[in-house]
Scaffold this motif. Sequence first.
Motif, PDB file in Angstrom:
ATOM      1  N   ILE A 227       0.851  -1.192   0.000  1.00 26.03           N
ATOM      2  CA  ILE A 227       0.000   0.000   0.000  1.00 26.03           C
ATOM      3  C   ILE A 227       0.887   1.242   0.000  1.00 26.03           C
ATOM      4  O   ILE A 227       1.828   1.348   0.799  1.00 26.03           O
ATOM      5  CB  ILE A 227      -0.918   0.055   1.238  1.00 26.03           C
ATOM      6  CG1 ILE A 227      -1.790  -1.202   1.333  1.00 26.03           C
ATOM      7  CG2 ILE A 227      -1.792   1.318   1.217  1.00 26.03           C
ATOM      8  CD1 ILE A 227      -2.545  -1.312   2.637  1.00 26.03           C
ATOM      9  N   ARG A 228       0.585   2.159  -0.883  1.00 25.88           N
ATOM     10  CA  ARG A 228       1.279   3.444  -0.857  1.00 25.88           C
ATOM     11  C   ARG A 228       0.218   4.528  -0.688  1.00 25.88           C
ATOM     12  O   ARG A 228      -0.744   4.581  -1.458  1.00 25.88           O
ATOM     13  CB  ARG A 228       2.034   3.651  -2.164  1.00 25.88           C
ATOM     14  CG  ARG A 228       2.737   4.983  -2.244  1.00 25.88           C
ATOM     15  CD  ARG A 228       3.377   5.165  -3.610  1.00 25.88           C
ATOM     16  NE  ARG A 228       4.115   6.421  -3.670  1.00 25.88           N
ATOM     17  CZ  ARG A 228       4.610   6.925  -4.801  1.00 25.88           C
ATOM     18  NH1 ARG A 228       4.455   6.269  -5.940  1.00 25.88           N
ATOM     19  NH2 ARG A 228       5.242   8.078  -4.796  1.00 25.88           N
ATOM     20  N   VAL A 229       0.393   5.356   0.312  1.00 22.95           N
ATOM     21  CA  VAL A 229      -0.509   6.495   0.492  1.00 22.95           C
ATOM     22  C   VAL A 229       0.274   7.764   0.151  1.00 22.95           C
ATOM     23  O   VAL A 229       1.383   7.970   0.663  1.00 22.95           O
ATOM     24  CB  VAL A 229      -1.056   6.569   1.938  1.00 22.95           C
ATOM     25  CG1 VAL A 229      -1.947   7.784   2.116  1.00 22.95           C
ATOM     26  CG2 VAL A 229      -1.815   5.297   2.281  1.00 22.95           C
ATOM     27  N   VAL A 230      -0.279   8.563  -0.733  1.00 21.87           N
ATOM     28  CA  VAL A 230       0.399   9.785  -1.166  1.00 21.87           C
ATOM     29  C   VAL A 230      -0.483  10.984  -0.862  1.00 21.87           C
ATOM     30  O   VAL A 230      -1.638  11.040  -1.285  1.00 21.87           O
ATOM     31  CB  VAL A 230       0.679   9.761  -2.686  1.00 21.87           C
ATOM     32  CG1 VAL A 230       1.491  10.991  -3.091  1.00 21.87           C
ATOM     33  CG2 VAL A 230       1.401   8.485  -3.090  1.00 21.87           C
ATOM     34  N   THR A 231       0.066  11.908  -0.117  1.00 23.82           N
ATOM     35  CA  THR A 231      -0.648  13.152   0.164  1.00 23.82           C
ATOM     36  C   THR A 231       0.049  14.282  -0.564  1.00 23.82           C
ATOM     37  O   THR A 231       1.206  14.584  -0.293  1.00 23.82           O
ATOM     38  CB  THR A 231      -0.681  13.431   1.682  1.00 23.82           C
ATOM     39  OG1 THR A 231      -1.444  12.399   2.310  1.00 23.82           O
ATOM     40  CG2 THR A 231      -1.326  14.765   1.977  1.00 23.82           C
ATOM     41  N   ASN A 232      -0.632  14.877  -1.494  1.00 23.66           N
ATOM     42  CA  ASN A 232      -0.100  16.037  -2.214  1.00 23.66           C
ATOM     43  C   ASN A 232      -0.299  17.290  -1.362  1.00 23.66           C
ATOM     44  O   ASN A 232      -0.543  17.205  -0.168  1.00 23.66           O
ATOM     45  CB  ASN A 232      -0.850  16.179  -3.535  1.00 23.66           C
ATOM     46  CG  ASN A 232      -0.286  15.279  -4.600  1.00 23.66           C
ATOM     47  OD1 ASN A 232      -0.129  14.082  -4.370  1.00 23.66           O
ATOM     48  ND2 ASN A 232       0.032  15.841  -5.736  1.00 23.66           N
ATOM     49  N   THR A 233      -0.211  18.438  -2.002  1.00 20.52           N
ATOM     50  CA  THR A 233      -0.515  19.686  -1.308  1.00 20.52           C
ATOM     51  C   THR A 233      -1.924  19.578  -0.720  1.00 20.52           C
ATOM     52  O   THR A 233      -2.826  19.044  -1.365  1.00 20.52           O
ATOM     53  CB  THR A 233      -0.460  20.852  -2.310  1.00 20.52           C
ATOM     54  OG1 THR A 233       0.795  20.800  -2.991  1.00 20.52           O
ATOM     55  CG2 THR A 233      -0.601  22.190  -1.607  1.00 20.52           C
ATOM     56  N   VAL A 234      -2.090  20.051   0.516  1.00 23.51           N
ATOM     57  CA  VAL A 234      -3.366  19.889   1.208  1.00 23.51           C
ATOM     58  C   VAL A 234      -4.044  21.252   1.369  1.00 23.51           C
ATOM     59  O   VAL A 234      -3.453  22.189   1.897  1.00 23.51           O
ATOM     60  CB  VAL A 234      -3.160  19.253   2.601  1.00 23.51           C
ATOM     61  CG1 VAL A 234      -4.496  19.094   3.316  1.00 23.51           C
ATOM     62  CG2 VAL A 234      -2.470  17.906   2.475  1.00 23.51           C
ATOM     63  N   GLY A 235      -5.282  21.345   0.927  1.00 24.00           N
ATOM     64  CA  GLY A 235      -6.039  22.585   1.044  1.00 24.00           C
ATOM     65  C   GLY A 235      -6.784  22.689   2.359  1.00 24.00           C
ATOM     66  O   GLY A 235      -8.003  22.725   2.397  1.00 24.00           O
TER      67      GLY A 235
END
Lengths: 761, 157
Positions: A227-235
Amino acid sequence: MAELRYVGKGLPRVDALEKVTGQAMYTLDLTLPNMLYGGLLRSPLPHARILSIDTGKAERLLGVKAVITGKDTPYTFGVSHMDQTPLQTEKVRYVGDAVAAVAAVDQDVLAEALSLIQVEYQELPAVFDPHEAMQEGAPLVHEDKPGNIASNPRYDIGDVEKAFREADYVFEDHFETQRVAHVCPEPHNNLAVWDASGKLTFYYCSQMPSVTRVQLSKAFNLPESRIRVVTNTVGGGFGSRATSKFPMDFAAIVLAKKSGRPVKIAYNRADEFIHSTFRHKFIMTVKTGINRDGTITGRHVTNICDNGAYSDYGPVVTNVGGALQGTLYKFMNYKYDGYCVYTNLPYGGAMRGIGNPQVHYACEAQLSMIAERIGLDPLELRLKNAVETGDETASGAILQSCGLKECLTQAAEKIGWKEKKANPEPNRGLGIACGVHFTGVRLSPGIDADFAGATITVNDDGSVNLATSCVEIGSGSSTVLSQICAEVLGIGLDKINIICGDTETCPMGWGSRASRNTAVGGMAVQKAAEDARTQILALASQKLEIHPDDLEIKEGVITAKGAPDRSLTVAEAVRFGRYRQGGTAVMAKAHWDAPSTLADPKTGRGNFSMAFSFGAKALEVEVDPATGRINVLGVAASQDLGKAVNPLAVKGQVEGGVHMGLGFAMYEQIMLDEQGRMKNPYLLDYRIPTVMDMPPVIPILVESQDPVGPFGAKGVGEMATIGMPEALIAAVAEATGLWITDLPITPEKVFLGLKAKKAAE
Amino acid sequence: MKKMISLNINGESYQVAVENRRTLLEVLREDLKLTGTRVMCNQGDCGSCTVLLDGVAVNSCLVLASDAVGKQVETIEGVAQGGALHPIQEEFIAKGAIQCGFCTPAMVLTTKALLAANPDPTEEDIKQTVAGTLCRCTGYVRIIDAIKGAAARRKES
């Protein structure tokens, strides 16, 4: 301490360029080839048995690629209580409970497919009021939870009954807060994709991606390595993204599996209001014993938290609501009875301060009422009881740094407390309130950990890759952590590339929650940077033949102390290490677990955080008696943050905290109809303060130099928003003579209150 | 039924096949992948999707794509020219006006429209202009500072 080059400077944000040019990629901006759009079918009834679900017509619609129901999502999840399943099979518990999900080629097909799913319900009696829900014979939201009680956290410290008996006065008052929403600018959304080998990549704006991965691993019985969880820029997060826990997430992942294509689910604004959680409604009774001289002898708080249909963070919120009221003043007799109660309503979650703002409101509002009743100055009353550095509080907190009194006196001074109190003007009023919040926390039974991680690789050219477990959710953590890294290593800020939000490249940690990034995250960075520095100096020492203790690093150059002609750049030291027999690279890692302890399960006492941040809000209002309109003339907001690593960023946090607190105090309210449907799920009707509503704010930074945190720093984000409604209620009371104890404090309530007062006279 | 339209965006011409009901916001974000234009509410309440239409700030979610034909559309992607930031962008960075960044493109474009129409705005003018765009992080304080800074720099140059 040597002069600081990066820490303590108001440097521009490291992520500013991508944000100001529009290049920043939020999860909402991500699409993948062949991607489908997913959506959920939700219950129109607050409490009903599901008799049948017919998805046949939807499945046959052209462009529909997958339809799932609860049979496809046999997972339970939750934060403290595993009381939720993604799609319901037996019964629905609130208007909006999810029962089915669809993935389709576009939004139009999706909407049509959802309308074609037929669900047959048998309506059940529902309960919408937590008091009624606790009565015998009330409908049960969850059959295995008698009395609809999700949790019953208690604190029982000292002897509060004795304290009341011995006090000159005992006052008891009631307060209520409303549901308010996070209103994250970027709505909750995700994107799930399975590769051919069966590995899941989940793009998700999470505040804690590595915890999201643990949760998904458990639910899907999949190794974390798959499993890979990727969080980009967060608004924006404000707590709403503090875990992955939403039916939409499970739905996207299962739809992606079933369809064999990437699936994205994105909330619209109405979904966001109702289904991304919100700040719980609290119904509170505060009983306080106090002597004529203003010494508080003890306090008892009873709190009923309207949990809604599922627990999410509800039990934690109810617990934290009680945890900090024994840490603001010196009294040692403290009791708290919290009841987290299920109802057939949408459910709340963690929101900036996690229960603490509500209970602070009640307790601080009451203290201002008491000041009026016994004729003491509200500021003096607070100063008299305020905790200080070195105190071990009723709650068990050991205060190694405490700037509470300074926060109070500075906020009062900046608002002009003394002069204005001495020369009162008609229809004007002053209010002051103070508060305390933790910096990281250890309050979850079973999880005796509060750590962050950091890894550092120093590259061939002297630049640095810094990977952190903290996610940049807008607060400025990536900038602050880069500053700490630059300071410890002695290299330029522009040489640091900070990486966050990807479980494939970032270390495990408890993410961005509980005001912990600067202090807990910063300590992990500091430790890793110290290790990297030691490695660099060892290499330089070999090359220069000087003892490492006699070397220093400044702006990427290593020099011998007192002999600046003998020097080496960091890049040269790294290359010296790399390109030789038995070569080595400079790599460092650290995990730092906050030195705090779990609370005693019997009394609730414990030193549950590495440090405690204090703050005060002082404000002045002018009320128009003809309309009830409240004009906030100014706010002085002080924050004891230990040390301001980036004063520019932190002042922005304090001002933003005032904004959110002002919304809580007088503008915002989720309004539900008699079935629990939100009546105002639009930004026009649910109004957050605009620039026109913002009073002038004076941010005040109090640096109490905490001995534990990096360079003395403590948390900021949550304390920054505490204190607004409690200061406002007092100011409005001074201006009008009305104590409005149920939030929000609106012109309508002031107008009606003044009218009733006039009629009584 | 889709029809081909020609849009001028940031000085470049784009041919797009769109249905009549599609908004400028949808075409920018979904068809052209110009995702710097943000979407928070998609119903004209928040201002996040602000673009300039012939220099005037509009909510692109309330403008049909076909109504932008023959007009100059400017999005955040067109503000920095030749690799150099616009002074407004520099001021937003220097004054600490950015947090999560979601409202930033809209705030920058709104400022650009304001200063073009009113080079010497009062604080009240600035507030009136910004009032249509919501920010959940900053409390607007530093955004106003940045706009004041940008106005001052424009006057100098």
